[in-house]
Design an enzyme around this catalytic site. Structure first.
Site, short mmCIF file in Angstrom:
data_model
loop_
_atom_site.label_atom_id
_atom_site.label_comp_id
_atom_site.label_asym_id
_atom_site.label_seq_id
_atom_site.Cartn_x
_atom_site.Cartn_y
_atom_site.Cartn_z
N ASP A 186 61.93 -20.51 -42.65
CA ASP A 186 60.51 -20.62 -43.05
C ASP A 186 60.13 -19.62 -44.14
O ASP A 186 59.46 -19.98 -45.10
CB ASP A 186 59.56 -20.52 -41.83
CG ASP A 186 59.64 -19.24 -41.04
OD1 ASP A 186 60.64 -18.50 -41.17
OD2 ASP A 186 58.70 -18.97 -40.26
N ASP B 20 55.92 -20.71 -36.61
CA ASP B 20 55.38 -20.73 -35.25
C ASP B 20 53.91 -21.15 -35.22
O ASP B 20 53.56 -22.10 -34.51
CB ASP B 20 55.56 -19.35 -34.58
CG ASP B 20 57.01 -18.92 -34.58
OD1 ASP B 20 57.87 -19.79 -34.76
OD2 ASP B 20 57.29 -17.72 -34.41
N TYR C 39 64.81 -8.37 -37.42
CA TYR C 39 64.14 -9.48 -38.11
C TYR C 39 63.72 -9.07 -39.52
O TYR C 39 64.00 -9.77 -40.50
CB TYR C 39 62.92 -9.94 -37.29
CG TYR C 39 62.21 -11.12 -37.87
CD1 TYR C 39 62.62 -12.42 -37.58
CD2 TYR C 39 61.12 -10.96 -38.73
CE1 TYR C 39 61.96 -13.52 -38.12
CE2 TYR C 39 60.47 -12.05 -39.27
CZ TYR C 39 60.89 -13.33 -38.96
OH TYR C 39 60.25 -14.42 -39.51
C1 GLA Z 1 60.37 -15.99 -35.52
C2 GLA Z 1 59.33 -15.95 -36.62
C3 GLA Z 1 59.33 -17.25 -37.41
C4 GLA Z 1 60.74 -17.66 -37.87
C5 GLA Z 1 61.70 -17.57 -36.69
C6 GLA Z 1 63.12 -17.82 -37.10
O1 GLA Z 1 60.00 -16.93 -34.55
O2 GLA Z 1 58.05 -15.76 -36.06
O3 GLA Z 1 58.46 -17.12 -38.52
O4 GLA Z 1 61.16 -16.88 -38.95
O5 GLA Z 1 61.64 -16.31 -36.04
O6 GLA Z 1 63.27 -19.14 -37.51
#
Ligand code: GLA
Length: 363
Positions: A32, A162, A211
């Site tokens: 995303d 999300d 992340y």
């Molecule tokens: C988390 C983040 C999303 C996306 C996912 C991985 O859920 O909130 O924005 O990057 O990780 O796909």
């Protein structure tokens, strides 16, 4: 004449109860924030907020997850303070208050059926529920952008995946999202496919997980070859740094798998769809390095079962949940020795609001 019964005053401060669904990302992770593709669906596990207006300038937050605690927030939170506010569990509520600007003080109580920190998007479920309860209007995209901004305000650099599906998902469908164009398309989930979510029990917090490091690595790769979601295999090969090359290879191959998976679903080819899930997990583990030995083991143990077509970690990784694509009834969630649920695609918060608008009000 009988004495008149006192007429009970209409409650001037009615409680508004709203639920934000969690989400399962069927395929397309870490795409995303790279202008790529993803195919999530909103699910029936969620976060519920009960919001009651109060006649002062405070927002008092309680949560079933933190019994005995309460957070008292100003009605106009200090922009710079939301990211460091204590208790930390109330930061997202503070950020939503800051951005949605409810007109009066409030009491907010949070309950959830969705496990927190498990890769099922408890944060976005909470944000979209709050946005709805605070009366934020607009389509799912504008609500999602506001909710993403709230996460950014508290220091979590997430993408739109999300909140977009937690707001705009539709019952019975996964949502194919193209983050480069913003286009979305419903992809029906066939009755012959069952999605089971299995919680590894490993909790992670996107504020402290790697992340943000992955986001930074992708942006370093993007500086050389452009947005990874729009890149191709030849661009990946052109990257000289082996680490950036692997990160880019994951994103490029994952975007291709989203459409392989969606086409397989559309033709009822669960074997093909399952193979795409398996490949996705390998890519997330090897190239993107967001799996763990425990998650790999869980995925491996689920894959071998009769009637299971594929399995992979879902969401950010580093812990959380694994999803399994199976024939209906092939897996008994209660017998897996982990928290596990069969999940169906449900309406997102904005879709539900639109239906309420069409079919009359509800609580
Ligand atoms: C988390 C983040 C999303 C996306 C996912 C991985 O859920 O909130 O924005 O990057 O990780 O796909």
């Amino acid at each position: 004449m009988p004495a008149e019964e006192p007429v009970p005053a209409a409650n001037p401060l009615p409680t508004r109860t709203r639920t934000g669904p969690g989400r399962v990302n069927l395929i397309g992770d870490h795409t995303d924030y790279n202008q790529g593709l993803a195919l999530p669906m909103a699910v029936g596990l969620g976060v519920t907020v009960a919001v009651t207006p109060a006649d002062d300038d405070r927002v008092v937050v309680t949560s079933a997850a933190y019994p005995g605690e309460r957070a008292v927030l100003p009605l106009v939170p200090d922009t710079d303070a939301v990211a460091t506010l204590e208790p930390a569990w109330a930061r997202l509520v503070a950020a939503l208050v800051l951005l949605a600007r409810p007109p009066t003080g409030l009491a907010v109580h949070v309950t959830a059926t969705l496990p927190r920190g498990s890769g099922l998007s408890s944060s976005a479920a909470l944000s979209v529920a709050l946005a709805d309860a605070f009366g934020v209007e607009g389509d799912s995209r504008s609500v999602a952008v506001l909710c993403r901004e709230a996460e950014h305000r508290i220091g979590v650099p997430v993408g739109l995946l999300d909140p977009l599906v937690c707001a705009g998902g539709r019952a019975g469908n996964a949502l194919r999202i193209d983050f480069a164009t913003g286009a979305t398309r419903d992809v029906p989930v066939p009755e012959a496919a069952e999605v089971v979510v299995v919680d590894s029990g490993i909790r992670r917090d996107l504020r402290s997980s790697a992340y943000a490091t992955r986001v930074a690595e992708c942006s370093a790769a993007e500086a050389r070859i452009g947005p990874l979601g729009l890149a191709g295999p030849a661009d990946v090969v052109a990257l000289r740094d082996p680490l950036l090359r692997r990160r880019a290879r994951h994103v490029v191959s994952e975007c291709a798998r989203v459409d392989v998976f969606a086409s397989a679903l559309a033709t009822g080819d669960l074997v093909g769809a399952g193979a795409a899930l398996d490949d996705s997990h390998r890519s997330l583990a090897v190239d993107f390095e967001v799996s763990t030995p425990e998650l790999d083991e869980l995925v491996g143990s689920l894959r071998g079962r009769p009637g299971v077509h594929g399995a992979r970690v879902t969401g950010a990784g580093f812990g959380g949940c694994v999803i399994v694509l199976a024939d209906p009834g092939a897996l008994d969630p209660a017998g897996l020795g982990h928290g596990a649920w069969r999940v169906d695609a449900v309406d997102g918060s904005v879709t539900a609001r639109e239906r309420r608008g069409t079919h009359g009000p509800s609580t």
